[in-house]
Every structure is written in C-alpha cells, then in structure tokens.
Enzyme design. Structure first.
Site, PDB file in Angstrom:
ATOM      1  N   ALA A  30       0.804  -1.224   0.000  1.00 21.34           N
ATOM      2  CA  ALA A  30       0.000   0.000   0.000  1.00 21.34           C
ATOM      3  C   ALA A  30       0.838   1.276   0.000  1.00 21.34           C
ATOM      4  CB  ALA A  30      -0.929   0.004   1.215  1.00 21.34           C
TER       5      ALA A  30
ATOM      6  N   ARG B  11      10.692   7.352  -2.679  1.00 18.34           N
ATOM      7  CA  ARG B  11      12.110   7.440  -3.046  1.00 18.34           C
ATOM      8  C   ARG B  11      12.409   6.819  -4.420  1.00 18.34           C
ATOM      9  NH1 ARG B  11      14.571   4.863   2.193  1.00 18.34           N
ATOM     10  NH2 ARG B  11      12.412   4.189   2.372  1.00 18.34           N
TER      11      ARG B  11
ATOM     12  N   THR C 219       2.307  -0.262   9.398  1.00 21.80           N
ATOM     13  CA  THR C 219       2.232  -1.673   9.004  1.00 21.80           C
ATOM     14  C   THR C 219       1.187  -2.458   9.810  1.00 21.80           C
ATOM     15  OG1 THR C 219       4.251  -1.921  10.325  1.00 21.80           O
ATOM     16  CG2 THR C 219       4.507  -1.952   7.949  1.00 21.80           C
TER      17      THR C 219
HETATM   18  C1  UD1 Z   1       9.700  -1.835   8.344  1.00 25.35           C
HETATM   19  C2  UD1 Z   1       9.768  -2.342   9.780  1.00 25.35           C
HETATM   20  C3  UD1 Z   1      11.247  -2.366  10.224  1.00 25.35           C
HETATM   21  C4  UD1 Z   1      12.038  -3.239   9.278  1.00 25.35           C
HETATM   22  C5  UD1 Z   1      11.875  -2.763   7.850  1.00 25.35           C
HETATM   23  C6  UD1 Z   1      12.501  -3.762   6.912  1.00 25.35           C
HETATM   24  C7  UD1 Z   1       7.699  -1.536  10.832  1.00 25.35           C
HETATM   25  C8  UD1 Z   1       7.106  -0.579  11.774  1.00 25.35           C
HETATM   26  N1  UD1 Z   1       9.014  -1.464  10.640  1.00 25.35           N
HETATM   27  O1  UD1 Z   1      10.169  -0.496   8.356  1.00 25.35           O
HETATM   28  O2  UD1 Z   1      11.348  -2.873  11.536  1.00 25.35           O
HETATM   29  O3  UD1 Z   1      13.407  -3.226   9.655  1.00 25.35           O
HETATM   30  O4  UD1 Z   1      10.471  -2.688   7.488  1.00 25.35           O
HETATM   31  O5  UD1 Z   1      12.498  -3.281   5.584  1.00 25.35           O
HETATM   32  O6  UD1 Z   1       6.987  -2.348  10.284  1.00 25.35           O
HETATM   33  N2  UD1 Z   1       3.053  -0.399   4.192  1.00 25.35           N
HETATM   34  C9  UD1 Z   1       1.701  -0.456   3.984  1.00 25.35           C
HETATM   35  N3  UD1 Z   1       0.897   0.369   4.709  1.00 25.35           N
HETATM   36  C10 UD1 Z   1       1.379   1.244   5.629  1.00 25.35           C
HETATM   37  C11 UD1 Z   1       2.756   1.297   5.832  1.00 25.35           C
HETATM   38  C12 UD1 Z   1       3.577   0.459   5.098  1.00 25.35           C
HETATM   39  O7  UD1 Z   1       1.221  -1.234   3.171  1.00 25.35           O
HETATM   40  O8  UD1 Z   1       0.568   1.940   6.242  1.00 25.35           O
HETATM   41  C13 UD1 Z   1       3.908  -1.303   3.434  1.00 25.35           C
HETATM   42  C14 UD1 Z   1       4.905  -0.577   2.552  1.00 25.35           C
HETATM   43  O9  UD1 Z   1       4.357  -0.410   1.243  1.00 25.35           O
HETATM   44  C15 UD1 Z   1       6.091  -1.543   2.533  1.00 25.35           C
HETATM   45  C16 UD1 Z   1       5.990  -2.237   3.895  1.00 25.35           C
HETATM   46  O10 UD1 Z   1       4.685  -2.039   4.357  1.00 25.35           O
HETATM   47  O11 UD1 Z   1       5.920  -2.540   1.527  1.00 25.35           O
HETATM   48  C17 UD1 Z   1       7.012  -1.698   4.908  1.00 25.35           C
HETATM   49  O12 UD1 Z   1       6.713  -0.346   5.170  1.00 25.35           O
HETATM   50  P1  UD1 Z   1       7.838   0.760   5.320  1.00 25.35           P
HETATM   51  O13 UD1 Z   1       7.203   2.048   5.587  1.00 25.35           O
HETATM   52  O14 UD1 Z   1       8.780   0.653   4.181  1.00 25.35           O
HETATM   53  O15 UD1 Z   1       8.540   0.261   6.666  1.00 25.35           O
HETATM   54  P2  UD1 Z   1      10.019   0.521   7.111  1.00 25.35           P
HETATM   55  O16 UD1 Z   1      10.144   1.874   7.634  1.00 25.35           O
HETATM   56  O17 UD1 Z   1      10.943   0.114   6.028  1.00 25.35           O
HETATM   57 CA    CA Z   2      10.887  -0.337   3.638  1.00 25.58          CA
END
Ligand code: UD1
Ligand code: CA
Length: 472
Positions: free
Chosen positions: A12, A17, A93
């Site tokens: 989602a 970036r 997440t």
């Molecule tokens: C997340 C983890 C972090 C981990 C890292 C690994 C959490 C809070 N943190 O951080 O511990 O080390 O991944 O890459 O989970 N997404 C949604 N909806 C949302 C938010 C995110 O679908 O509301 C999806 C994003 O598209 C992505 C994934 O979840 O595919 C991870 O989200 P992202 O914001 O990239 O998390 P990180 O900050 O990387």
């Molecule tokens: Ca990520």
C-alpha cells in the site's frame, strides 16, 4: 473452508524514493514487476510444503494500477487468485494488517498469517519454509526473520533480553544511542499464529516518533516469539530506490543465468547476458556477451546467439543461429535458420527452417517458407515467399501506398534478381525468374520470366565528355 496460512502482502505504501510514476510494487524487474517475485515465492512455498494458503495484496497508493495488474495475472495463472484488501490511509504496518484481516472473515480463521512486503523481491521459498518450520515445530506464537548488518540505519533493531527467548523491535526513529548500535535488524518478514496476531493488534497504538501503528510492536520479550537470525541479509534486500532496484535485478539475473547454465546453456560471459525471468532456453544453446533476451521469448536447443543480439517476445527453434547485432521482435525463427549479422525481424516475421536472412535485411509481417534466402540489404513487408526461393540483394516489397498496406506473394523455387521491387498487391508464381533491376507491377504466372528495366545504350568514345579532370 479456511486455509492453513493466509499471506498479507504489503503493497500500500507510496514508495516516494523510487521517483517512479507508477506504484513501487509495479517497478519493472527482469521483464516482470517487483510484486511478481514475492508472489511467486509464496506460491512455491505453499506448493513445496503442500500447504493450503491464500494470498491477499494490501493496496492503497495508486491502488487501481496495482489491482488491475494483479487481476490480469489472476486471469493468466491457473492457481488460486490473489485477493485484495484496501488500506485507506497508510497509518503504518499494523494498520495495513488490520485492513487485511477486515477484508475477509475467512482470514481470521487461517491458522497462521504470513506477512511479507511487495518490495522485498529476493526472498525465496527457502526462507519462508525455514521460518515456518521454526514456528510450527517450536510451537511458537510468532517468528520474525532477522539478519546482521554493519549498516543497520533505517531498520528496526532486534532487542533480545538477557534471559528468555522472546525479543522486541525498536524502530530507528525511536531508538536511543545504545539500541542504534545493535547490528541485528528486522527484515520485515514474519509468520504469526493468527489468533495471537488478532489479540496483539488490539493492543498496538501509535505512541511513537512516527505516529504510526507499528506491526513490530506485536513481538514482546515475555511471549512465545522468536527472532530467527539468518546468516546473510542479502535475500532480505528492501527496494526503496533505483540503486536498490538495480542491486535486486543483478542478484536475480545471477540466479536466472546460473540456473540456465546448470541446465546446459553455455554463456560466454554470464555477467553481461541479460535474460528475463520467465524465458526458457533449451540445453546446448550458446549465448555470447551483451545479448538481451526479453519478454516471453522461447529459445530452442543448440541455438547460437551471437554478441549484441536483442530478442524480444520471439520463438527461436533448435539449431538456429542469430548472428551479431540482430534485433528480433515478436517473430518466429525456424529450425536451423540463420539470421544476421545486423538483421531486423519485426513483429510477425516468420522465418522458415533452413532459411537465411543476411545483413541489413528488414522483415515485417511476412511468412517465409523453408530454405528461403534473403542474403543482403532488403525490405520485406506483408510478403509471403514459398520454399527455396532466392531474393537477391537490394530487394524491396513496395507494400505501402501512403494509406494502405498490400500483399506481395512470391511462389516457391523462384529467383528474384538483385535490386528488384515488387509493387504490391502483386503475385509472382512458382519457378519464376525476375531479372535484376526490375520494377514488377504486374502478376507473373508460374514458370514465367520478367524483365522490367530500360534498355541500355552504349556510345563508344563519349565517356571523356563526362569524366571531370581534377584541377591540381
Ligand atoms: C519496516 C519495519 C522495520 C524493518 C523494515 C525492513 C515496521 C514498523 N518497521 O520499516 O522494523 O526493519 O520494514 O524493511 O513495520 N506499508 C503499507 N501500509 C502502511 C505502511 C507500510 O502497506 O501503512 C507497506 C509498505 O508499502 C512496505 C511495507 O509495508 O511494503 C514496509 O513499510 P515501510 O514504511 O517501508 O517500513 P520501514 O520503515 O521500512
Ligand atoms: Ca521499507
């Protein structure tokens, strides 16, 4: 009936970036899209362990594009269709997983929930199996895949208590200096007992630096959870920008080429050989450097593909030879045919077995039977050529009248002299002979001869009138 595992595929996020004009899950990767890779591996994991499972993509940003793509994929594959859950706002997440559970009541009844991100294309079914067996055989409530890295910036840190098996995760933004030093990080891949997940989600709030609902908060020291440390982090690469997309592509290309070589394809330099993920190549085929084979091409056995050839969506039959710097798009090359060097086969060029297409020949929407020779500098468009006919150098099918395209039909065992043109629509019979330099505008019956060029007149001693002498 409920499945053993329900997979939540997180897709989602916006992926700002990447600076792409399409959503990140659809970033191009080895002829497919990034999201294809985790999907394929989850499907393989279900298959390998004989597990019944569902897959639900959680979409949000540019949801229509992601869902349309996956719907199309559903239509093409025989397996279980991918389901969708919509996350209205990207609140974190944990919120994404809440949207997932709310999308279909069956998902709460799956015994386990697998959480994987659409932007981790290198995770393979092996990691998924290993993680699952740790959870099931260890009778745990949840497992997270972790790895150690010398540069943990951006990742959630794994904090292990001095005693006990549990752990918790502290996100970068919330970490103090001491926690930031920790080199073991969260990969973002988890398998959790669904009953535990449902219970924990009720407790997760957004009291943190990001103001987000962190899924990582479901792991607590006091619980039956385990951080499973993998020996290397390379498979957990998260793609957030174009540099990481290239890193992922290199890794997958290395895997693809290695698999092809193990199956008997010879590559002179696999590092400069670019073959899309879905392409099949039979053994005893040789591929020279800087070759690009894309889309849904299929390459037979004993084929030689020389340097610099570009082949897209094409079928090349056994023993054919594609010589250097030829460009093939949506065409069919028959057994033992030779193409190039510097040939261009455009969509719907069908080249029969044992035919020879030489340098600087362009062929579009044409069907050549077996044993046809077009050796040099010619254009064939909307043309049919019967078997064993020879098309001389510099031939042109004049297929276009400025508004419409017309057909040229040439029979079998016919000889077309060099520098001839066929003004289409036109039909030339079998066993015909066209003299060099002819512009053919009328049909020719079988066994006929045609010459259509002005008569030569030779005047003795007149050349000096035309020969210019250079001034010194
Ligand atoms: C997340 C983890 C972090 C981990 C890292 C690994 C959490 C809070 N943190 O951080 O511990 O080390 O991944 O890459 O989970 N997404 C949604 N909806 C949302 C938010 C995110 O679908 O509301 C999806 C994003 O598209 C992505 C994934 O979840 O595919 C991870 O989200 P992202 O914001 O990239 O998390 P990180 O900050 O990387
Ligand atoms: Ca990520």
């Amino acid at each position: 009936m409920s499945k053993v595992i329900g997979t939540a595929l997180l897709a989602a996020g916006e992926g700002t970036r990447m600076k792409l004009n399409i959503p990140k899950p659809l970033a191009p990767l080895l002829g497919g899209r990034m999201i294809d890779f985790p999907l394929e591996q989850v499907e393989k994991f279900y298959h390998d362990l004989n597990i019944t499972g569902s897959i639900t993509a959680i979409t949000g940003h540019q949801r229509d594009l992601v869902e349309n793509y996956l719907q199309e994929r559903n239509g093409q594959l025989k397996g279980e269709p991918i389901q969708f859950a919509f996350q209205r706002q990207q609140l974190g997440t944990a919120d994404a997983v809440r949207s997932y559970l709310a999308s279909n009541p069956d998902l709460r009844n799956c015994e386990y929930t697998l959480v994987i991100c659409a932007d981790t294309p290198l995770i393979s079914s092996e990691e998924l199996s290993l993680l699952f067996l740790q959870l099931r055989d260890g009778k745990l409530d949840g497992v997270a895949a972790t790895f150690e890295t010398s540069n943990p910036t951006g990742y959630g840190r794994i904090v292990r208590p001095s005693s006990g098996d549990g752990f918790h995760i502290v996100e970068e933004k919330d970490a103090n200096d001491e926690v930031r030093q920790i080199k073991e990080v969260n990969s973002g891949l988890y398998i959790i007992k669904t009953s535990f997940l449902v219970k924990q989600l009720e407790t997760i709030d957004s009291n943190n630096q990001a103001g987000e609902f962190y899924l990582t908060d479901l792991f607590q020291d006091s619980q039956a959870v385990k951080a499973v440390l993998f020996s290397t982090g390379e498979k957990f690469l998260g793609v957030n920008d174009m540099v990481q997309l290239e890193t992922a592509a290199r890794y997958l290309r290395y895997q693809k080429n290695s698999n092809l070589m193990r199956s008997g394809v010879r590559m002179i330099d696999s590092l400069s050989t670019y073959i899309d993920w879905k392409i099949d190549i039979a053994p005893a085929t040789v591929i020279y450097p800087n070759v690009i084979i894309e889309g849904c091409s299929q390459i037979g056995a004993g084929v030689t593909i020389n340097a610099g050839a570009v082949i897209r969506d094409s079928i090349i039959e056994d023993e054919a030879e594609i010589k250097a710097y030829s460009h093939l798009d949506s065409c069919h090359v028959g057994q033992n045919a030779a193409i190039g060097p510097f040939a261009r086969l455009r969509p719907n060029a069908e080249i029969g077995a044992n035919s020879k297409i030489g340098n600087f020949v362009e062929i579009k929407k044409s069907k050549l039977a077996q044993g046809v020779k077009v050796s040099h500098l010619s254009y064939l468009g909307d043309t049919e050529v019967g078997e064993e006919s020879n098309i001389g150098c510099g031939f042109i099918s004049c297929n276009y009248d400025g508004a419409n395209k017309h057909l040229t039909k040439i029979g079998s065992h016919t000889f077309i002299g060099s520098d001839s043109q066929m003004v289409a629509p036109i039909q030339i019979g079998d066993r015909c002979f066209v003299a060099s330099g002819s512009t053919i505008t009328n049909d020719m019956p079988d066994d006929s001869f045609a010459i259509a060029r002005s008569k030569q007149s030779t005047k003795e001693g007149v050349a000096k009138k035309f020969l210019k002498v250079k001034k010194k």
